[in-house]
Structures are given as C-alpha cells and as structure tokens.
Design an enzyme around this catalytic site. Structure first.
Site, PDB file in Angstrom:
ATOM      1  N   TRP A   1      30.550 -62.433  31.304  1.00  0.00           N
ATOM      2  CA  TRP A   1      31.851 -62.278  31.963  1.00  0.00           C
ATOM      3  C   TRP A   1      31.661 -61.949  33.448  1.00  0.00           C
ATOM      4  O   TRP A   1      32.355 -62.489  34.306  1.00  0.00           O
ATOM      5  CB  TRP A   1      32.664 -61.196  31.268  1.00  0.00           C
TER       6      TRP A   1
ATOM      7  N   GLY B   1      43.593 -60.062  30.636  1.00  0.00           N
ATOM      8  CA  GLY B   1      44.342 -61.210  30.136  1.00  0.00           C
ATOM      9  C   GLY B   1      43.475 -62.130  29.302  1.00  0.00           C
ATOM     10  O   GLY B   1      42.275 -61.894  29.116  1.00  0.00           O
TER      11      GLY B   1
ATOM     12  N   SER C   1      41.073 -64.644  28.631  1.00  0.00           N
ATOM     13  CA  SER C   1      40.105 -65.294  29.527  1.00  0.00           C
ATOM     14  C   SER C   1      38.725 -65.352  28.882  1.00  0.00           C
ATOM     15  O   SER C   1      37.882 -64.496  29.141  1.00  0.00           O
ATOM     16  CB  SER C   1      40.038 -64.533  30.861  1.00  0.00           C
TER      17      SER C   1
ATOM     18  N   LYS D   1      43.500 -54.812  21.795  1.00  0.00           N
ATOM     19  CA  LYS D   1      43.526 -56.120  21.129  1.00  0.00           C
ATOM     20  C   LYS D   1      42.203 -56.429  20.442  1.00  0.00           C
ATOM     21  O   LYS D   1      42.157 -57.178  19.458  1.00  0.00           O
ATOM     22  CB  LYS D   1      43.905 -57.227  22.117  1.00  0.00           C
TER      23      LYS D   1
ATOM     24  N   ASP E   1      46.303 -61.999  25.583  1.00  0.00           N
ATOM     25  CA  ASP E   1      44.906 -61.659  25.310  1.00  0.00           C
ATOM     26  C   ASP E   1      44.666 -61.506  23.814  1.00  0.00           C
ATOM     27  O   ASP E   1      43.616 -61.893  23.288  1.00  0.00           O
ATOM     28  CB  ASP E   1      44.557 -60.360  26.039  1.00  0.00           C
TER      29      ASP E   1
ATOM     30  N   ARG F   1      33.719 -62.659  20.418  1.00  0.00           N
ATOM     31  CA  ARG F   1      32.661 -61.871  19.765  1.00  0.00           C
ATOM     32  C   ARG F   1      33.247 -60.820  18.814  1.00  0.00           C
ATOM     33  O   ARG F   1      32.624 -60.474  17.813  1.00  0.00           O
ATOM     34  CB  ARG F   1      31.768 -61.223  20.812  1.00  0.00           C
TER      35      ARG F   1
END
Length: 334
Positions: free
Chosen positions: A13, A137, A139, A192, A245, A256
């Site tokens: 990331w 968000g 992504s 989330k 998200d 993951r």
C-alpha cells in the site's frame, strides 16, 4: 527542483501511493526499517508484491528516516497500525510536525483503544492536529497501481492541510473527496476489517452471497453504532470511508482480511492464519480493541464480539456461527 514528499512504510500500500505521487511529479523518498526490502527496491527496481509494476524514476528509497523527511513538504505514513506508535516516536526524535502528515493505515491501537490520529497527537502534542490528515476508502493497492478508477476520502482538521493533501493525491483515476469528520473516516477504515473477517469465514463455509450481504449490512449497522459513542457523524459511515470500503474489503478476492477469515474457517489458529497470509491482518489486530470499547460502553456488536471470541478466546467457529444465527430478531433499525 521537484517538491519532495516522504513516505514512511514500503509495504504494497505504501509503494502504491508513493508511486501515485511520483507519477504526479513529486520527488518521493520511501522509507522502511527492513534493509533487505530497501535493497531489493533499489537494485531490482520492483516491489516484491508487485513485480510487474516498474519503478517510477521519481521514487527513491532509504532506511534513514532523517534522510527521508529532511526538507519534505509532506509526510505520508503507510505502516501497520501496530507500527504507527514506534514510527511516530522515531519521527518525533528527528523533527516536530510542521508539514502535513497523512495517515493511510487503518486500525485501533490495542490496549489503549486510541485511533491512529490520536496516537500521533499524543506523541507530538495538540498542535500536531493542525497538520494531520487521514486518507481512507475502497482502495485495493493492486488496482490503484494498474491505474483503475478509484474513489477515496481525505479528512483533516485544518482546511489548509486538507486542501494540500487533496491536491497532492487527486488524479483523473484516483478521485479524492474531502470529508471533515476525521474520526468517522478513521473508524470506518478500522472496523470494516473485522466485518471482512466474518465475510471470509462465511465464504469458507460456502454460505453464499445472501449470507455475506447480510453480514455487510448488519456489520455497517454495528460500525454506525460504534461511531455514535466515539463522537463521529454516523452518516460518514454511509460514504466511501464506511460502506464503500466495507464492500470492497468484504467482496474482493484480493482482500487479506477476507482471506484470513477463510483460513480461520478451515480451522487454522490466529497465528497460523496470520503466518499463511504473510502480511499484516489489521482486522485481527483491531478486533481486540473494538470488542473492549464496545463492552465498556455496553454496545451490542454481535459480529465483532463473535470474531473477537473466535480469535482471542478460542471459541469454536461453529459455535460462534450458531450464536449469531440463533439471536432473537427485532425491528431493523438503521
């Protein structure tokens, strides 16, 4: 001379967003503690988790944090939620925050229950809040690296900081929407991941899309309830930082946290599943703090509680599923 941005953390990331900024013309210096990773990036000009993506010439790497942040007009972090405290402490020993500091990690610190932004303020002092920004968000890094369209949220307490960060990250395919509710944006990204683990468990048992959609919907309800006691705007969770998200993380084959849930469904322990994933599983880390905070405030969060008990109290996975399915139904309240 090109404007310099420091990026702390070179996981997939971190590499993704550092590459995005480099593509926009910034001189980006990526930092990581791992000398083997930095050496590989310098020599092979590829990231080990994205070997098909060539390295942009504006992007360089170092293990020296002072070298990375010196004369940088912005600092972006992409370390794990467990790593943000030691990294911030290391940064504090070098400099005070005088430029925008963008948090892109998602989680709640174990044992303290602090959001990642609160950790930074605790270390640097209250004045640091004017430089804080939070990017979150839906992504998935691999998709962003390929230039696929993506929409995210950026939040900051200071309007000038918000504008600078917004302008730095905005591209035709990386859409950046401002949101003034920094805590709500941070919470959506953290919680989330717990729901995504539940969806992975559901996938592992082949419960189907109906079950997963139910988990996502009721999971969003849990997140909104949690947000109310944290002085956030619940409506923030209906946007990109929450629902957006949540959907991506729960339904993507690249997530993951969802993969981790599938491994738990197969009977692997917490540590075995983490080792199999080989990367940080933020939902497993955050579940502990989320459960403790919910319990303290007497918030009913059955999905979060179930995940916590399976991971940290060795509750049999089938018993956890049965406990959810046997709960009394009541008026749906959203």
């Amino acid at each position: 001379m090109k404007e310099k941005i420091a990026y702390l953390g070179m996981g997939i990331w971190g590499f993704c967003l550092a590459s995005l900024l480099a593509n926009k013309g910034y001189r980006v210096v990526g930092w990581a503690r791992n000398p083997d990773l930095i050496a590989q990036l310098q020599i092979e000009k590829r990231h080990p988790q994205a070997p098909d993506i060539p390295l942009h010439p504006n992007l360089s790497f170092t293990t020296d944090m002072e070298e990375a942040v010196n004369e940088a007009s912005m600092i972006v972090e992409g370390v794990s939620s467990a790593g943000i405290r030691p990294v911030s402490e290391q940064l504090k020993a070098i400099t005070d925050l005088k430029v925008p500091f963008v948090i892109t990690s998602k989680g709640i610190e174990q044992h303290t229950g602090l959001l990642l932004s609160e950790i930074v303020v605790e270390i640097f002092g209250n004045n640091a809040s004017q430089y804080l920004g939070y990017l979150s968000g839906p992504s998935i890094a691999r998709e962003v690296l390929k230039g696929c369209p993506c929409s995210v949220v950026i939040s900051a307490y200071n309007p000038d900081t918000l504008k600078k960060i917004h302008n730095a990250f905005l591209t035709p395919t990386f859409r950046v929407y401002p949101n003034s509710d920094l805590k709500g944006v941070a919470l959506g990204g953290a919680l989330k991941n717990i729901i995504a683990i539940a969806c992975g468990i559901s996938d592992g048992f082949h419960f189907g899309d109906n079950a997963k959609s139910g988990l996502v919907t009721r999971g969003l309800h849990e997140i909104r309830k949690f947000a109310t006691i944290m002085d956030c705007r619940p409506d923030t969770l209906n946007g990109l930082a929450g629902l957006g998200d949540l959907c991506t993380t729960c339904f993507s084959s690249l997530s993951r946290n969802t993969k981790f849930g599938k491994l738990i469904a197969q009977g692997l322990t917490l540590e075995q599943a983490k080792a199999e994933i080989g990367m940080v599983v933020e939902g497993a880390y955050t579940a502990l703090s989320a459960y403790q905070i919910a319990k303290h405030h007497k918030i009913d969060m059955p999905i979060t509680t179930g995940i916590y008990r399976v991971l940290y109290e060795n509750l049999d996975i089938k018993e956890g599923i049965a406990a959810l399915l046997q709960r009394n139904t009541k008026e749906e309240y959203l």
